[in-house]
Design an enzyme around this catalytic site. Structure first.
Site, PDB file in Angstrom:
ATOM      1  NE  ARG A  37      -6.694 -36.654  -1.968  1.00 28.71           N
ATOM      2  CZ  ARG A  37      -6.987 -35.502  -2.573  1.00 28.71           C
ATOM      3  NH1 ARG A  37      -7.515 -34.509  -1.886  1.00 28.71           N
ATOM      4  NH2 ARG A  37      -6.758 -35.342  -3.858  1.00 28.71           N
ATOM      5  CG  HIS A  69       2.383 -29.266  -4.087  1.00 23.13           C
ATOM      6  ND1 HIS A  69       1.399 -29.203  -3.123  1.00 23.13           N
ATOM      7  CD2 HIS A  69       1.950 -28.486  -5.109  1.00 23.13           C
ATOM      8  CE1 HIS A  69       0.413 -28.424  -3.559  1.00 23.13           C
ATOM      9  NE2 HIS A  69       0.731 -27.970  -4.760  1.00 23.13           N
ATOM     10  CE1 TYR A  72      -3.192 -31.027  -3.494  1.00 28.68           C
ATOM     11  CE2 TYR A  72      -3.660 -33.365  -3.166  1.00 28.68           C
ATOM     12  CZ  TYR A  72      -3.194 -32.340  -3.958  1.00 28.68           C
ATOM     13  OH  TYR A  72      -2.726 -32.611  -5.200  1.00 28.68           O
ATOM     14  CG  HIS A 109      -2.531 -24.611  -2.799  1.00 31.52           C
ATOM     15  ND1 HIS A 109      -3.561 -25.399  -3.236  1.00 31.52           N
ATOM     16  CD2 HIS A 109      -1.471 -24.900  -3.593  1.00 31.52           C
ATOM     17  CE1 HIS A 109      -3.138 -26.152  -4.250  1.00 31.52           C
ATOM     18  NE2 HIS A 109      -1.877 -25.868  -4.482  1.00 31.52           N
ATOM     19  CD  GLU A 146       0.120 -24.171  -6.980  1.00 30.51           C
ATOM     20  OE1 GLU A 146       0.529 -24.960  -6.095  1.00 30.51           O
ATOM     21  OE2 GLU A 146      -0.471 -24.543  -8.006  1.00 30.51           O
ATOM     22  CG  ASP A 180      -1.267 -24.216 -11.542  1.00 31.90           C
ATOM     23  OD1 ASP A 180      -1.917 -24.149 -12.603  1.00 31.90           O
ATOM     24  OD2 ASP A 180      -1.205 -25.248 -10.853  1.00 31.90           O
ATOM     25  CG  HIS A 183      -4.112 -22.927 -10.066  1.00 34.97           C
ATOM     26  ND1 HIS A 183      -3.318 -23.210  -8.990  1.00 34.97           N
ATOM     27  CD2 HIS A 183      -4.761 -24.079 -10.380  1.00 34.97           C
ATOM     28  CE1 HIS A 183      -3.468 -24.491  -8.652  1.00 34.97           C
ATOM     29  NE2 HIS A 183      -4.328 -25.040  -9.491  1.00 34.97           N
ATOM     30  CG  HIS A 217       2.619 -26.022 -10.468  1.00 38.66           C
ATOM     31  ND1 HIS A 217       1.896 -25.832  -9.302  1.00 38.66           N
ATOM     32  CD2 HIS A 217       3.714 -26.759 -10.123  1.00 38.66           C
ATOM     33  CE1 HIS A 217       2.545 -26.424  -8.307  1.00 38.66           C
ATOM     34  NE2 HIS A 217       3.640 -26.971  -8.767  1.00 38.66           N
ATOM     35  CG  ASP A 230      -7.746 -25.919  -9.152  1.00 41.43           C
ATOM     36  OD1 ASP A 230      -6.954 -26.370 -10.013  1.00 41.43           O
ATOM     37  OD2 ASP A 230      -7.507 -25.940  -7.939  1.00 41.43           O
ATOM     38  CG  HIS A 232      -4.594 -29.180 -12.936  1.00 42.09           C
ATOM     39  ND1 HIS A 232      -3.445 -29.421 -12.226  1.00 42.09           N
ATOM     40  CD2 HIS A 232      -5.183 -28.131 -12.312  1.00 42.09           C
ATOM     41  CE1 HIS A 232      -3.348 -28.560 -11.225  1.00 42.09           C
ATOM     42  NE2 HIS A 232      -4.402 -27.771 -11.246  1.00 42.09           N
ATOM     43  CD  GLU A 263       0.799 -28.943  -9.737  1.00 43.79           C
ATOM     44  OE1 GLU A 263       0.119 -27.991 -10.178  1.00 43.79           O
ATOM     45  OE2 GLU A 263       1.088 -29.071  -8.547  1.00 43.79           O
TER      46      GLU A 263
END
Ligand code: ZN
Ligand code: MN
Ligand code: MN
Length: 291
Positions: A37, A69, A72, A109, A146, A180, A183, A217, A230, A232, A263
């Site tokens: 972040r 990965h 974000y 992403h 992704e 994923d 997703h 994923h 979204d 998980h 994830e």
């Protein structure tokens, strides 16, 4: 060779990840290259990357089956120039971090166009990728796009969008995709039946080409098919898992060719249980997990 693992913490250093992975019963992993972040990122020192690489070798982990990965904050589709420039710069540094660890794949992403339209967003992503790849000609890291949940202005819930990005990019050979399962389920891909899985594989094959799929994923979903949320869930506890939905998926030979990364909520202890659960499902379906 069957590969399974989870997203791992790097809080004790990159070089602890290989042994932590083996401890939870995994033989692959995913990590963040920096605090996800934040915009700040720095390259590991020579000592840190050498130590990481020797731990990889010591634990017999395959550099090409593990992945990094992206953070974000990155949005290559952003109409905000400042955010876009910072995104390009950070993705480029992340690629260099991936290279310095000896890893092959950096997943990100595609981004959100924030209302400017899919075509606008794809053009921005393509410009960003071009710069990032130009700045990384001295390494062999590949970018993975992704698939995201069909939600808001996010690009990449459809394989056709991912295919357009790959097809129009300057170096399509350096771009692949990650699928994923949460997703995808959010976007209407039902993998609870063998028919649904065949349709998914077929669509990947006809759009980007099945060889472009490098990673999976493996996540359950807290919400029903097509919800676009979204969120998980632990494997087997969500809407895919009910009625052993994952059994069909993990027993599919084509799906087994790709590394699976969890994830899901929880940390190493929970992930270790999920890996056991998946191995049980595989054994029930007649598969085997080489140790
Ligand atoms: Zn992701
Ligand atoms: Mn994911
Ligand atoms: Mn997600």
């Amino acid at each position: 060779m069957f590969k399974i693992g989870a997203h791992m913490s790097t809080s004790r250093g990159f070089d602890k990840v290989p042994s932590d992975t083996v401890k939870i019963g995994g033989n692959t992993f995913q990590i963040f290259p920096h605090s996800p972040r934040m915009w700040r990122a720095s390259l590991p020192t020579e000592t840190q990357s050498e130590s990481f690489k020797s731990e990889m070798v010591k634990h017999s982990l395959d550099f090409q089956s593990c992945m990094v990965h992206s953070g974000y904050l990155i949005n290559l589709a952003s109409p905000n120039e400042e955010v876009w420039e910072k995104s390009v710069e950070l993705l480029s540094i992340e690629m260099k971090i991936t290279a310095s660890l000896g890893l092959k794949y950096l997943n990100f992403h595609p981004g959100s166009h924030l209302g400017e339209g899919v075509q606008y967003g794809i053009d921005k992503i393509l410009r960003g990728i071009e710069i990032v790849l130009l700045e990384n000609q001295d390494n062999e890291v590949e970018l993975l796009l992704e698939n995201v949940a069909a939600k808001g202005n996010h690009i990449g819930s459809r394989f056709s969008e991912l295919a357009t990005i790959i097809g129009k990019s300057v170096q399509p050979e350096r771009i692949g995709i990650t699928y994923d399962t949460c997703h995808g389920f959010d976007s209407g891909y039902d993998i609870r039946t063998s028919d649904g899985i065949s349709r998914l594989i077929d669509e990947i094959d006809k759009s980007v080409g099945y060889g472009k799929l490098k990673m999976i994923h493996l996540n359950d979903s807290k919400y029903p098919l097509g919800a676009g949320k979204d969120r998980h869930e632990i494997l087997g506890k969500g809407y895919i898992g009910s009625d052993e939905g994952f059994m069909e998926f993990v027993s599919n030979g084509r799906i087994r060719e790709k590394p699976w990364l969890l994830e899901t909520p929880g940390n190493d202890a929970e992930h270790s249980e999920e890996i056991k659960y998946i191995v049980e499902l595989m054994n029930k379906s007649g598969g085997s997990f080489p140790s």
